[in-house]
Design an enzyme around this catalytic site. Structure first.
Site, mmCIF file in Angstrom:
data_model
loop_
_atom_site.group_PDB
_atom_site.id
_atom_site.type_symbol
_atom_site.label_atom_id
_atom_site.label_comp_id
_atom_site.label_asym_id
_atom_site.label_seq_id
_atom_site.Cartn_x
_atom_site.Cartn_y
_atom_site.Cartn_z
ATOM 1 N N LYS A 85 -1.506 -9.731 9.054
ATOM 2 C CA LYS A 85 -1.846 -9.012 8.081
ATOM 3 C C LYS A 85 -0.427 -8.795 7.029
ATOM 4 O O LYS A 85 0.538 -8.462 7.660
ATOM 5 C CB LYS A 85 -2.607 -7.633 8.319
ATOM 6 C CG LYS A 85 -3.237 -6.795 7.147
ATOM 7 C CD LYS A 85 -3.837 -5.608 7.845
ATOM 8 C CE LYS A 85 -4.475 -4.718 6.482
ATOM 9 N NZ LYS A 85 -5.155 -3.714 7.029
ATOM 10 N N SER A 154 -9.657 -3.410 5.026
ATOM 11 C CA SER A 154 -8.556 -3.953 4.237
ATOM 12 C C SER A 154 -8.075 -5.405 4.878
ATOM 13 O O SER A 154 -7.348 -5.990 4.143
ATOM 14 C CB SER A 154 -7.453 -2.807 3.937
ATOM 15 O OG SER A 154 -7.081 -2.423 5.304
ATOM 16 N N SER A 178 -10.795 -0.293 8.624
ATOM 17 C CA SER A 178 -10.249 -1.809 8.214
ATOM 18 C C SER A 178 -10.204 -2.928 9.409
ATOM 19 O O SER A 178 -9.898 -3.657 9.181
ATOM 20 C CB SER A 178 -9.033 -1.396 7.610
ATOM 21 O OG SER A 178 -9.220 -0.680 6.475
#
Length: 434
Positions: A85, A154, A178
């Site tokens: 990420k 996210s 998330s």
């Protein structure tokens, strides 16, 4: 020519076993990945663009093979394909955090969890798309089950990459929902460890009191392989009961879900498999818990971004800027009360578990299937209280809902007992089909 299916996750557990025993080479694995990447990534947009990605990957694979020629001595994740990420710092990669703020503003040393995964033998495919600063402003990523729908956020790219077979494992973060929510939306296993079980050093911090590092894999066996390889003091679970007692949290919290009929079908599958399920009213004050957590993360985001926001405010997207401005209004007393509230909630949940003989809480991983459109990433409210309390959570794929989109079932364990949670999750996963 028939288009390749977009949803085609690959199992780390089986592939790494083949790689470690020379039944398959990292180079052959990368050849297969490149073919999938060319067919799928233009549709899904799970990764940030990178020039000559596969030239780099082949060089990295050659170095890995040269470092570990002896199959018996190879590291546990030898050759595993890893997506990271893009709020984690990785050597030789920029960290853009889904924002127009210059990456030089928040550059830093490589994240501890990234270094651990590399030492365990993982090969980095690339940086995965994140919402801006891991909040609600989305990137271009789409859901592999239906590109007209969000993959969640996210950790949008991290979930989509595993779901589409463009990584064996990806790293995400969870400050509200998330990891667990996008895992559910994309039909994956998502794991959020107990708070601070995995260090958050080396990332662009959102909320120090709420940020959790988490992971996505195709199956629970793969998640166990990752966790045991990179989490300190991972312990065997031989002394745990084979079948846990489950509890469904009744009340206003559960009523936030609009897929309760599907939940009852999931519970029926567990009951037929021999699991005992209690129904216990809790979270009668869920609105207060939600507001408390929102205060905490807004205030801490405002603190973390104080200098950046003062200099680059015009570059922040609207929802991120609004949360920072909200956080600027939260007093030190309210922030401290919110932090203490999370610890108090953890103690309360443990007390109920002790009194009622509960091993795991079970509940929906998200209010419903992935919403249509990619302008928003869905509601994290089903995840919020567990994140606020810092408890370990796993999301299992648990059937399909409207439009044949995946549903997830959330399993929540005791703080620090992540090993038992994953062991039980592995046993429960076959109860469901996706």
């Amino acid at each position: 020519m028939t288009a390749a299916p977009l949803f085609q996750p690959i199992s780390l557990a089986s592939d790494v076993q083949a790689l470690r025993t020379d039944d398959r080479s990292p180079s052959a694995l990368i050849d297969d990945l490149e073919a999938r990447f060319e067919a799928i990534e233009p549709v899904i947009s799970a990764y940030l663009p990178e020039a000559a990605r596969f030239d780099r990957l082949r060089r990295d694979a050659k170095v890995l093979e040269e470092l570990h020629p002896d199959a018996d001595a190879r590291p546990p994740l030898f050759g595993a394909l890893l997506g990271v990420k893009d709020i984690f710092h990785v050597d030789s990669f920029a960290t853009r955090a889904g924002t127009q703020v210059p990456p030089e503003a928040f550059a830093g040393d490589e994240a501890d969890i990234v270094s651990r995964l590399k030492r365990a033998g993982a090969l980095i495919v690339g940086k995965t798309v994140t919402t801006e600063f891991a909040y609600f402003e989305p990137g271009p990523t789409r859901n592999p089950h239906n590109p007209s729908h969000t993959p969640g956020g996210s950790s949008s790219g991290s979930a989509a990459a595993v779901a589409s077979g463009l990584a064996h494992v990806t790293i995400g973060t969870q400050t509200i929902g998330s990891v667990i929510r996008p895992a559910a939306y994309c039909g994956l296993v998502g794991y959020k460890p107990s708070f601070n079980r995995v260090a958050t050093t080396g990332l662009v911090v959102f909320s120090p009191a709420a940020d959790h590092v988490g992971f996505f894999t195709a199956d629970v066996a793969s998640m166990q392989a990752v966790a045991s390889a990179v989490i300190d003091n991972w312990q065997p679970t031989n002394d745990r009961p084979a079948r846990p007692t489950l509890a469904l949290p009744l009340g206003r919290y559960l009523e936030q879900s609009s897929a309760l009929d599907a939940l009852e079908a999931q519970l029926e599958q567990l009951t037929r498999a021999g699991y005992s399920i209690e129904r216990i009213p809790i979270f009668d004050n869920i609105e207060s818990i939600n507001n408390c957590h929102q205060d905490m993360i807004a205030a801490e985001l405002a603190q973390q971004h104080r200098r950046w926001f003062a200099k680059y405010e015009r570059l922040y997207r609207p929802r991120t800027a609004a949360l920072i401005r909200q956080g600027q209004t939260v007093s030190d007393q309210r922030l401290q009360a919110a932090r203490e509230g999370g610890l108090a909630l953890r103690r309360r949940l443990h007390r109920i578990m002790d009194e009622e003989g509960i091993d795991l809480w079970i509940c929906p991983s998200a209010p419903d299937v992935a919403p249509r459109g990619i302008e928003a990433t869905g509601s994290p409210l089903m995840n919020l209280p567990w994140t606020h309390a810092g408890l370990p959570v796993v999301s299992l794929p648990a059937g399909r809902g409207m439009l044949s989109l995946p549903l997830g079932l959330q399993l929540v364990g005791r703080f620090g007992e992540d090993e038992s949670l994953l062991m039980w999750a592995k046993d429960m996963a076959p109860c469901f089909k996706i």
